[in-house]
Design an enzyme around this catalytic site. Structure first.
Site, mmCIF file in Angstrom:
data_model
loop_
_atom_site.group_PDB
_atom_site.id
_atom_site.type_symbol
_atom_site.label_atom_id
_atom_site.label_comp_id
_atom_site.label_asym_id
_atom_site.label_seq_id
_atom_site.Cartn_x
_atom_site.Cartn_y
_atom_site.Cartn_z
ATOM 1 N N PHE A 68 27.371 47.485 11.525
ATOM 2 C CA PHE A 68 26.493 46.309 11.546
ATOM 3 C C PHE A 68 25.717 46.218 12.859
ATOM 4 C CE2 PHE A 68 26.818 41.640 12.843
ATOM 5 C CZ PHE A 68 25.531 41.334 12.426
ATOM 6 N N ILE A 97 35.321 60.424 14.164
ATOM 7 C CA ILE A 97 35.717 60.826 15.533
ATOM 8 C C ILE A 97 37.204 61.154 15.630
ATOM 9 C CG2 ILE A 97 33.844 59.542 16.657
ATOM 10 C CD1 ILE A 97 36.304 57.638 17.605
ATOM 11 N N TYR A 130 45.074 44.229 17.433
ATOM 12 C CA TYR A 130 43.659 44.553 17.689
ATOM 13 C C TYR A 130 43.245 44.053 19.067
ATOM 14 C CZ TYR A 130 38.581 43.833 17.265
ATOM 15 O OH TYR A 130 37.224 43.799 17.472
ATOM 16 N N ASN A 169 31.333 36.630 17.378
ATOM 17 C CA ASN A 169 30.915 36.447 15.979
ATOM 18 C C ASN A 169 29.419 36.630 15.743
ATOM 19 O OD1 ASN A 169 33.687 34.931 16.197
ATOM 20 N ND2 ASN A 169 33.340 35.403 14.034
ATOM 21 N N ARG A 190 34.716 40.048 6.542
ATOM 22 C CA ARG A 190 34.745 38.805 7.314
ATOM 23 C C ARG A 190 34.346 37.622 6.422
ATOM 24 N NH1 ARG A 190 32.262 42.337 10.468
ATOM 25 N NH2 ARG A 190 33.263 43.048 12.373
ATOM 26 N N ASP A 236 45.902 33.390 14.136
ATOM 27 C CA ASP A 236 44.454 33.249 14.243
ATOM 28 C C ASP A 236 44.061 32.706 15.602
ATOM 29 O OD1 ASP A 236 41.822 33.361 13.358
ATOM 30 O OD2 ASP A 236 42.264 32.327 11.480
HETATM 31 C C1 UGA Z 1 36.663 38.932 13.643
HETATM 32 C C2 UGA Z 1 37.151 40.008 14.615
HETATM 33 O O1 UGA Z 1 38.522 39.964 14.779
HETATM 34 C C3 UGA Z 1 36.469 39.939 15.949
HETATM 35 O O2 UGA Z 1 36.787 41.055 16.740
HETATM 36 C C4 UGA Z 1 35.012 39.929 15.804
HETATM 37 O O3 UGA Z 1 34.445 39.747 17.078
HETATM 38 C C5 UGA Z 1 34.620 38.811 14.881
HETATM 39 O O4 UGA Z 1 35.256 38.950 13.610
HETATM 40 C C6 UGA Z 1 33.143 38.837 14.656
HETATM 41 O O5 UGA Z 1 32.677 38.780 13.533
HETATM 42 O O6 UGA Z 1 32.445 38.920 15.651
HETATM 43 P P1 UGA Z 1 37.197 36.414 13.009
HETATM 44 O O7 UGA Z 1 36.181 35.447 13.504
HETATM 45 O O8 UGA Z 1 38.589 35.879 12.939
HETATM 46 O O9 UGA Z 1 37.168 37.680 13.973
HETATM 47 O O10 UGA Z 1 36.762 36.962 11.570
HETATM 48 P P2 UGA Z 1 36.642 36.366 10.106
HETATM 49 O O11 UGA Z 1 37.398 37.292 9.218
HETATM 50 O O12 UGA Z 1 35.212 36.176 9.796
HETATM 51 O O13 UGA Z 1 37.423 34.975 10.121
HETATM 52 C C7 UGA Z 1 36.892 33.766 10.629
HETATM 53 C C8 UGA Z 1 37.753 32.619 10.180
HETATM 54 O O14 UGA Z 1 37.547 32.394 8.787
HETATM 55 C C9 UGA Z 1 39.264 32.841 10.335
HETATM 56 O O15 UGA Z 1 39.873 31.657 10.776
HETATM 57 C C10 UGA Z 1 39.722 33.183 8.939
HETATM 58 O O16 UGA Z 1 41.073 32.839 8.702
HETATM 59 C C11 UGA Z 1 38.795 32.320 8.099
HETATM 60 N N1 UGA Z 1 38.539 32.770 6.696
HETATM 61 C C12 UGA Z 1 38.282 34.082 6.415
HETATM 62 C C13 UGA Z 1 38.472 31.818 5.678
HETATM 63 O O17 UGA Z 1 38.710 30.613 5.893
HETATM 64 N N2 UGA Z 1 38.174 32.212 4.403
HETATM 65 C C14 UGA Z 1 37.908 33.508 4.091
HETATM 66 O O18 UGA Z 1 37.609 33.784 2.900
HETATM 67 C C15 UGA Z 1 37.973 34.476 5.121
#
Ligand code: UGA
Length: 363
Positions: free
Chosen positions: A11, A53, A162, A191, A209, A313
């Protein structure tokens, strides 16, 4: 410059590759697949190498030796993977990335290493015995590159493997800088979001994500799931803002970025995941809805049910961007609604053409 970009078709990498080519650089781009850079493959200044890699025999050293600058974006960065394949997350994000850094050390090349805001972990306000006068004060969630403490969960919460792998890699780069004068710059993205952020989930085991889950629910009229009620907060940063800041780090005027760590993120775009779901549903209803598809329900699901055992989280994380302002003159410009609308527009358009990115490479 001749720039070796590893993870160039993920991305962030795909947007950065475009910018580097536009600025007149020669790019040697390495990735598992070229799907996200398909439109630039014919560019005369781009050489694309399809390469894993982790394969023991590949010519990393000669590519590094021939480059003026190395940018490493290779990572597994989707939380679903930290829970499902923690060992592979450690191996790729630490062991394999370390080989790239050590090749840069050997050849005296500058390295821009993408890390993560996950190194900061949780906030002090999330600790059960914190007793803060005002736990909502953003000061408790605002993280600075060179002064913030890190709070991670126990080993049994393997989400943090991670964060720990990335943190250890950062510490090793710092140590090479101290002992051997190695020149690196570390970027901690907060994010980033935009076109091509992820694939949309197609199979039950796909865990991209959150944006992709919500987008998929909107396109197909299924449920938007809020993990533990969607109370966690994130600061969403539009990819164009992120690439602008990254490009200033590539330029490195007056060596301002030598041995520095930068947060890149928009402190103005903080939302809870519940607010994100509601805003996406509203934008979709107003701008993109095909009347036949029902708007999704928003429901809460327990974290361990959604991700499996070992889930934990980051509750809240706001970037302190004073350093990027001071050393790079950078300021994010995109608001949260603009950011969402532009990203959603890409997925709506591509899905109507049946061209949504596939899961290969995971981001
Ligand atoms: C992830 C990575 O761990 C980071 O390294 C990265 O920097 C970041 O994405 C990014 O996109 O930049 P995170 O923000 O936790 O971190 O990724 P998501 O999977 O998008 O989760 C965000 C929040 O949404 C979390 O609290 C997760 O539990 C929640 N979530 C996720 C929901 O409520 N519903 C869903 O269907 C999926």
């Amino acid at each position: 410059m001749k720039i070796l970009t590893l993870g160039a078709a993920g991305f962030i990498g795909s947007h950065l590759t475009h910018r580097l080519l536009r600025e007149g650089h020669t790019v040697v781009a390495v990735d598992l697949t070229s799907e996200k850079v398909a439109e630039y493959l014919d560019h005369p200044s781009l050489t694309f190498l399809q390469q894993d890699i982790r394969c023991p025999e590949w010519n990393l050293d000669s590519l590094v030796r021939d480059a003026d600058l190395v940018i490493d974006l290779i990572a597994y960065a989707n939380p679903g993977l930290y829970l499902r394949i923690p060992l592979e997350v450690f191996r790729l994000n630490f062991t394999e990335n370390l080989k790239i850094a050590e090749s840069c050390v050997r050849h005296g090349k500058r390295l821009i290493q993408f890390s993560t805001c996950e190194v900061y972990g949780r906030t002090a306000a999330s600790l059960p015995h914190a007793h803060l006068a005002d736990p909502e004060d953003p000061i408790h969630a605002t993280f600075s590159e060179d002064t913030s403490e890190y709070i991670l969960g126990p080993v049994s919460k393997h989400r943090w493997i991670y964060s720990s792998a990335k943190q250890l890699l950062e510490r090793v780069l710092h140590a090479y800088g101290l002992e051997q004068g190695f020149n690196y710059t570390i970027i901690r993205p907060f994010n980033f979001i935009g076109p091509k952020i992820d694939f949309l989930p197609q199979a039950k085991e796909d865990i991209p994500r959150v944006f992709s889950f919500f987008m998929d629910a909107l396109l197909n009229g299924t449920t938007m799931k809020l993990v533990n009620g969607g109370v966690n907060r994130r600061c969403y940063t539009y990819i164009d803002d992120a690439v602008e800041c990254t490009y200033r780090i590539v330029e490195n005027r007056n060596g301002a970025c030598d041995r520095q760590i930068f947060n890149i993120g928009s402190p103005y775009n903080e939302v809870s995941i519940r607010q994100m779901a509601e805003t996406m549903r509203q934008i979709y209803a107003e701008k993109f809805r095909d009347d036949a598809t029902p708007l999704p329900q928003i429901v809460s699901v327990p974290g361990e049910e959604f991700y499996g055992e070992g889930y934990d989280d980051s509750d809240r994380r706001i970037p302190d961007i004073a350093k990027a302002r001071r050393l790079l003159g950078w300021e994010p410009k995109w608001s949260f609604p603009e950011t969402l609308e532009a990203t959603m527009r890409y997925y709506v358009t591509e899905s109507r053409k049946n061209r949504v990115p596939s899961a290969v490479g995971n981001g």
